[in-house]
Design a protein around this motif. Sequence first.
Motif, PDB file in Angstrom:
ATOM      1  N   LEU A 170       4.368  23.931  38.213  1.00  0.00           N
ATOM      2  CA  LEU A 170       5.509  24.742  37.563  1.00  0.00           C
ATOM      3  C   LEU A 170       5.593  26.194  37.978  1.00  0.00           C
ATOM      4  O   LEU A 170       6.318  26.804  37.886  1.00  0.00           O
ATOM      5  CB  LEU A 170       5.247  24.958  35.954  1.00  0.00           C
ATOM      6  CG  LEU A 170       5.265  23.355  35.299  1.00  0.00           C
ATOM      7  CD1 LEU A 170       4.768  23.475  33.953  1.00  0.00           C
ATOM      8  CD2 LEU A 170       6.564  22.966  35.353  1.00  0.00           C
ATOM      9  N   ILE A 177       9.644  23.311  31.299  1.00  0.00           N
ATOM     10  CA  ILE A 177       8.612  22.706  30.549  1.00  0.00           C
ATOM     11  C   ILE A 177       9.139  21.600  29.741  1.00  0.00           C
ATOM     12  O   ILE A 177       8.891  20.257  29.733  1.00  0.00           O
ATOM     13  CB  ILE A 177       7.720  23.524  29.747  1.00  0.00           C
ATOM     14  CG1 ILE A 177       6.912  24.558  30.876  1.00  0.00           C
ATOM     15  CG2 ILE A 177       6.680  22.388  29.051  1.00  0.00           C
ATOM     16  CD1 ILE A 177       6.012  25.468  30.152  1.00  0.00           C
ATOM     17  N   ILE A 180      -0.626  23.624  31.411  1.00  0.00           N
ATOM     18  CA  ILE A 180       0.554  22.922  31.245  1.00  0.00           C
ATOM     19  C   ILE A 180       0.834  21.936  32.655  1.00  0.00           C
ATOM     20  O   ILE A 180       1.096  20.835  32.667  1.00  0.00           O
ATOM     21  CB  ILE A 180       1.743  23.643  30.888  1.00  0.00           C
ATOM     22  CG1 ILE A 180       1.405  24.225  29.355  1.00  0.00           C
ATOM     23  CG2 ILE A 180       3.152  22.829  30.779  1.00  0.00           C
ATOM     24  CD1 ILE A 180       2.391  25.207  28.911  1.00  0.00           C
TER      25      ILE A 180
END
Length: 74
Positions: free
Chosen positions: A66, A16, A58
Amino acid sequence: KTNTQMSAPIHIGSIIRDELRRQGKTNGWFARQINVNSRTVNKIFLKSDIDTHQLLQISRVLGVDLFKNYSEML
């Protein structure tokens, strides 16, 4: 595969952080997007695993999947 046969473990916090840097975004921007403070952002960067709901949030904010880091291990 068993745990001993899996490839190198994923450190999602580093992934991240690296993606955020790649995009040229600041920690402050990121914190505002996911509605947390800067201390929490730093804690996220240190995590080796993460809640799926937070990972989805996110992923949406950064515009990247992700989850693929995990699914590629299947």
